[in-house]
Write a protein that holds these residues in place. Structure first.
Motif, PDB file in Angstrom:
ATOM      1  N   UNK A 145       0.832  -1.209   0.000  1.00 26.24           N
ATOM      2  CA  UNK A 145       0.000   0.000   0.000  1.00 26.24           C
ATOM      3  C   UNK A 145       0.863   1.255   0.000  1.00 26.24           C
ATOM      4  N   UNK A 146       1.966   1.214   0.741  1.00 28.28           N
ATOM      5  CA  UNK A 146       2.884   2.364   0.776  1.00 28.28           C
ATOM      6  C   UNK A 146       3.493   2.606  -0.598  1.00 28.28           C
ATOM      7  N   UNK A 147       3.901   1.534  -1.259  1.00 30.31           N
ATOM      8  CA  UNK A 147       4.456   1.649  -2.610  1.00 30.31           C
ATOM      9  C   UNK A 147       3.430   2.303  -3.543  1.00 30.31           C
ATOM     10  N   UNK A 148       2.180   1.862  -3.463  1.00 29.38           N
ATOM     11  CA  UNK A 148       1.153   2.402  -4.354  1.00 29.38           C
ATOM     12  C   UNK A 148       0.891   3.884  -4.086  1.00 29.38           C
ATOM     13  N   UNK A 149       0.793   4.266  -2.805  1.00 28.72           N
ATOM     14  CA  UNK A 149       0.587   5.679  -2.481  1.00 28.72           C
ATOM     15  C   UNK A 149       1.788   6.508  -2.915  1.00 28.72           C
ATOM     16  N   UNK A 150       2.977   5.967  -2.718  1.00 31.61           N
ATOM     17  CA  UNK A 150       4.177   6.678  -3.146  1.00 31.61           C
ATOM     18  C   UNK A 150       4.216   6.825  -4.665  1.00 31.61           C
ATOM     19  N   UNK A 151       3.825   5.773  -5.380  1.00 30.70           N
ATOM     20  CA  UNK A 151       3.789   5.851  -6.844  1.00 30.70           C
ATOM     21  C   UNK A 151       2.787   6.906  -7.301  1.00 30.70           C
ATOM     22  N   UNK A 152       1.659   6.999  -6.608  1.00 27.16           N
ATOM     23  CA  UNK A 152       0.652   8.004  -6.947  1.00 27.16           C
ATOM     24  C   UNK A 152       1.230   9.407  -6.798  1.00 27.16           C
ATOM     25  N   UNK A 153       2.059   9.621  -5.794  1.00 27.40           N
ATOM     26  CA  UNK A 153       2.572  10.961  -5.506  1.00 27.40           C
ATOM     27  C   UNK A 153       3.904  11.275  -6.191  1.00 27.40           C
ATOM     28  N   UNK A 154       4.441  10.327  -6.947  1.00 24.88           N
ATOM     29  CA  UNK A 154       5.726  10.513  -7.613  1.00 24.88           C
ATOM     30  C   UNK A 154       5.526  11.100  -9.007  1.00 24.88           C
ATOM     31  N   UNK A 155       6.440  11.945  -9.403  1.00 25.79           N
ATOM     32  CA  UNK A 155       6.388  12.518 -10.751  1.00 25.79           C
ATOM     33  C   UNK A 155       6.536  11.405 -11.782  1.00 25.79           C
ATOM     34  N   UNK A 156       5.873  11.554 -12.896  1.00 28.87           N
ATOM     35  CA  UNK A 156       5.914  10.517 -13.933  1.00 28.87           C
ATOM     36  C   UNK A 156       7.279  10.388 -14.585  1.00 28.87           C
ATOM     37  N   UNK A 157       8.144  11.365 -14.385  1.00 27.99           N
ATOM     38  CA  UNK A 157       9.497  11.287 -14.955  1.00 27.99           C
ATOM     39  C   UNK A 157      10.477  10.552 -14.036  1.00 27.99           C
ATOM     40  N   UNK A 158      10.047  10.197 -12.851  1.00 29.44           N
ATOM     41  CA  UNK A 158      10.914   9.496 -11.895  1.00 29.44           C
ATOM     42  C   UNK A 158      11.262   8.110 -12.419  1.00 29.44           C
ATOM     43  N   UNK A 159      12.381   7.597 -11.944  1.00 28.91           N
ATOM     44  CA  UNK A 159      12.840   6.271 -12.359  1.00 28.91           C
ATOM     45  C   UNK A 159      13.027   5.380 -11.145  1.00 28.91           C
ATOM     46  N   UNK A 160      12.768   4.107 -11.310  1.00 25.02           N
ATOM     47  CA  UNK A 160      13.039   3.127 -10.266  1.00 25.02           C
ATOM     48  C   UNK A 160      14.490   2.667 -10.385  1.00 25.02           C
ATOM     49  N   UNK A 161      14.995   2.041  -9.343  1.00 23.45           N
ATOM     50  CA  UNK A 161      16.339   1.477  -9.393  1.00 23.45           C
ATOM     51  C   UNK A 161      16.358   0.337 -10.405  1.00 23.45           C
TER      52      UNK A 161
END
Length: 167
Positions: A145-161
């Protein structure tokens, strides 16, 4: 009859941490209800539904935590004043933006996860496999759930490791 094969001395720290987790979940639950009722703006439908999903899950966990405490032969705390006193999660204003609400919930998840780890630590010392199993599942669900909320609030240009990149 001691059906648990664990002593009160071993279980008391587990129950103390479970009661703290119960308090945390009650404050978190009420905050989710408030956010569900008070969300406004273009993200209303997404977050209104997400907050309902989260508080429904929290409500189930509240009951399961209390029943685990009872299984360990202790009384769960059950007064709102005790919840507010014991909880590391604080009440929030309902007059927040969607982004502020999500940021607060992500922070609350960090607090819940830290408390769950304390429960697990004490349960390990007591050999309390039932509590370890229960809380381990909660950790996995809350991290998702934390990952999903964080993904919602992250800019679309962000990158994952990228684990495939060699150093």
């Amino acid at each position: 009859m001691n059906y648990l094969n664990m002593s009160d001395k071993e279980l008391t720290p587990v129950v103390i941490e479970l009661n703290t987790l119960l308090a945390d979940y009650h404050v978190y639950y009420q905050k989710l209800r408030s956010f569900h009722w008070n969300i406004l703006g273009k993200n209303f439908f997404d977050l209104h539904n997400k907050f309902e999903e989260l508080y429904t899950t929290a409500q189930t966990k509240i009951d399961e935590i209390a029943e685990r405490i009872l299984t360990l032969k202790y009384h769960p705390i059950s007064k709102m004043s005790d919840y507010l006193e014991m909880s590391s999660i604080e009440e929030s204003s309902p007059l927040l933006t969607d982004s502020e609400m999500v940021e607060i919930l992500i922070n609350d998840h960090k607090l819940l996860l830290a408390q769950m780890k304390l429960v697990i630590d004490h349960a390990n010392k007591a050999g309390d496999e039932g509590t370890i199993d229960l809380i381990g599942a909660y950790i996995r669900e809350l991290e998702k759930s934390s990952w999903m909320l964080n993904a919602w609030s992250t800019k679309t240009t962000a990158q994952l490791n990228n684990s495939m990149v060699k150093s």
